[in-house]
Design a protein around this motif. Structure first.
Motif, short mmCIF file in Angstrom:
data_model
loop_
_atom_site.label_atom_id
_atom_site.label_comp_id
_atom_site.label_asym_id
_atom_site.label_seq_id
_atom_site.Cartn_x
_atom_site.Cartn_y
_atom_site.Cartn_z
N GLU A 1 -10.22 -2.28 -9.58
CA GLU A 1 -9.15 -3.25 -10.10
C GLU A 1 -7.72 -3.03 -9.38
OE1 GLU A 1 -9.82 -6.18 -11.76
OE2 GLU A 1 -11.80 -5.24 -11.24
N ARG A 2 -7.10 -1.87 -9.44
CA ARG A 2 -5.91 -1.77 -8.69
C ARG A 2 -6.03 -2.23 -7.25
NH1 ARG A 2 -4.06 4.39 -8.77
NH2 ARG A 2 -3.36 3.74 -10.95
N PHE A 3 -7.13 -2.09 -6.59
CA PHE A 3 -7.30 -2.19 -5.04
C PHE A 3 -7.22 -3.72 -5.20
CE2 PHE A 3 -10.05 -2.03 -1.31
CZ PHE A 3 -9.11 -2.37 -0.41
N ARG A 4 -8.01 -4.59 -5.95
CA ARG A 4 -7.92 -6.01 -6.10
C ARG A 4 -6.55 -6.43 -6.18
NH1 ARG A 4 -13.13 -8.04 -6.17
NH2 ARG A 4 -14.99 -6.74 -7.14
N THR A 5 -5.83 -5.75 -7.14
CA THR A 5 -4.57 -6.18 -7.44
C THR A 5 -3.62 -6.25 -6.18
OG1 THR A 5 -4.64 -5.66 -9.63
CG2 THR A 5 -2.28 -5.67 -8.63
N HIS A 6 -3.96 -5.29 -5.32
CA HIS A 6 -2.92 -5.11 -3.84
C HIS A 6 -3.39 -6.00 -3.24
CE1 HIS A 6 -1.81 -1.11 -5.88
NE2 HIS A 6 -1.01 -1.35 -4.95
N ILE A 7 -4.59 -6.42 -2.99
CA ILE A 7 -5.23 -7.31 -2.08
C ILE A 7 -4.50 -8.47 -2.52
CG2 ILE A 7 -7.06 -8.36 -1.17
CD1 ILE A 7 -8.82 -5.96 -1.67
N ARG A 8 -4.63 -9.03 -3.46
CA ARG A 8 -4.09 -10.38 -4.05
C ARG A 8 -2.51 -10.56 -3.90
NH1 ARG A 8 -7.97 -10.15 -9.57
NH2 ARG A 8 -9.89 -10.59 -8.44
N ALA A 9 -2.05 -9.34 -3.85
CA ALA A 9 -0.31 -9.28 -3.69
C ALA A 9 -0.12 -9.68 -2.25
CB ALA A 9 0.16 -8.11 -4.23
N ALA A 10 -0.82 -8.85 -1.50
CA ALA A 10 -0.80 -8.74 -0.04
C ALA A 10 -1.22 -10.23 0.57
CB ALA A 10 -1.60 -7.89 0.86
N GLN A 11 -2.05 -10.87 -0.05
CA GLN A 11 -2.50 -12.42 0.24
C GLN A 11 -1.27 -13.32 -0.07
OE1 GLN A 11 -6.17 -12.61 -1.47
NE2 GLN A 11 -7.21 -11.89 0.37
N GLY B 1 0.71 -1.27 -0.05
CA GLY B 1 -0.09 0.04 -0.13
C GLY B 1 0.86 1.26 -0.08
N GLU B 2 0.18 2.42 0.03
CA GLU B 2 -1.07 2.46 0.30
C GLU B 2 -1.95 2.21 -0.79
OE1 GLU B 2 -2.89 6.68 1.52
OE2 GLU B 2 -0.77 6.94 1.58
N THR B 3 -3.15 1.79 -0.67
CA THR B 3 -3.99 1.12 -1.62
C THR B 3 -5.50 1.42 -1.23
OG1 THR B 3 -4.72 -0.75 -2.98
CG2 THR B 3 -4.08 -1.14 -0.80
N GLY B 4 -6.57 1.15 -2.01
CA GLY B 4 -7.87 1.45 -1.46
C GLY B 4 -8.59 2.07 -2.44
N LEU B 5 -9.57 3.00 -2.12
CA LEU B 5 -10.36 3.79 -3.12
C LEU B 5 -10.55 5.19 -2.65
CD1 LEU B 5 -13.56 0.92 -3.29
CD2 LEU B 5 -11.47 1.62 -4.94
N ASP B 6 -10.79 6.00 -3.60
CA ASP B 6 -10.84 7.40 -3.24
C ASP B 6 -11.85 7.98 -4.18
OD1 ASP B 6 -10.69 10.11 -2.97
OD2 ASP B 6 -8.63 10.02 -2.13
#
Length: 268
Positions: free
Chosen positions: A116-126, A90-95
């Motif tokens: 879609e960018r947020f999903r990418t970050h979540i999947r990387a973090a997992q 991150g930082e990631t999320g929505l604005d």
């Protein structure tokens, strides 16, 4: 004694004066800081700070409001997250803030690229099993929805993380906590009109609290309107101590423990 869990020390207004900023941290007993990445282009500079100083760590990610720069893939984030002293995604999320003024009249539907960018970050973090640093502004419903859809519900495969610079409602705080996330408060909590936020700070369980500056932004009272620095994070701790009816030292100890726990046992 204190840990600034979110700052941007690579930004020009801070990077040019880093020795003085570090000296002020020492004076204020701010012993650690997490330097946050906002673009892939700036990540090398952010990472260099973490490698140069033994009390700095960093994240890798692209801020949800960034356009026109490198769009990361899951693999891009995974590779950089494997580097030494990178402890978060991150930082990631929505604005969605200021749709008409800041985003040229686009609608929320037009911001699918953010989601879609947020999903990418979540999947990387997992994948790397490192926590997410989440920015959400005028977008809490979708932020929570996407976390749930991507499996961030506190289970064994979840990355978890922190809702940084929290400014949302008590309802959103409850939902974030239910998903297993921590909540971090910034200098905003000291502002005169932030009573609702102070109520949230009084509610959040002690083992889910973090403090931050979000430097160089959002300097707390009595420095409001000035360039923020990590040395000001004790003022955030003092406000939390007041609303919770405990000592500043207790806030410092709790938030240090929480920082260590969330970011994989970072050494004190």
């Amino acid at each position: 004694m204190f840990t600034d869990s979110h700052c941007h020390l690579n930004f020009p207004e801070l990077a040019q004066d880093l020795p003085a900023i570090r000296a002020k941290m020492d004076e204020a007993r701010v012993t650690r800081a997490l330097c946050i990445s906002c673009t892939m282009e700036e990540f090398p500079d952010v990472h260099a700070l973490a490698m140069r100083y033994d009390n700095f760590w960093c994240s890798v990610g692209v801020h949800p409001d960034t356009e026109g720069l490198t769009e990361p893939s899951v693999q891009d984030l995974v590779e950089r997250a494997a580097l030494p002293r990178v402890v978060a995604i991150g930082e990631t999320g929505l604005d969605y803030y200021g749709m008409e003024d800041r985003k040229g009249g686009r609608t929320i539907a037009d911001l699918e690229w953010q989601r879609e960018r947020f999903r990418t970050h979540i999947r990387a973090a997992q994948q790397v099993r490192k926590p997410l640093v989440i920015h959400t502004r005028s977008a809490s419903d979708d932020t929570l929805r996407l976390l749930r859809e991507e499996g961030e519900t506190g289970g064994a495969d979840a990355a978890g993380g922190v809702f940084h610079c929290f400014t949302e409602s008590m309802e959103v705080a409850r939902a974030a906590l239910d998903l297993g996330f921590y909540i971090s408060f910034s200098g905003i909590i000291t502002f005169k009109k932030a009573q609702d936020l102070r109520d949230v700070a009084a509610f959040v369980p002690e083992d889910r609290l973090l403090i931050e500056t979000d430097s160089p932004y959002l300097a707390p009272v009595p420095f409001r309107g000035k360039t923020n620095i990590p040395a000001y994070v004790p003022h955030v701790a003092a406000q939390i101590a007041e609303v919770r009816g405990i000592s500043v030292e207790a806030v410092a100890e709790a938030t240090n423990r929480n920082f260590d726990r969330l970011f994989s046992g970072v050494l004190s």
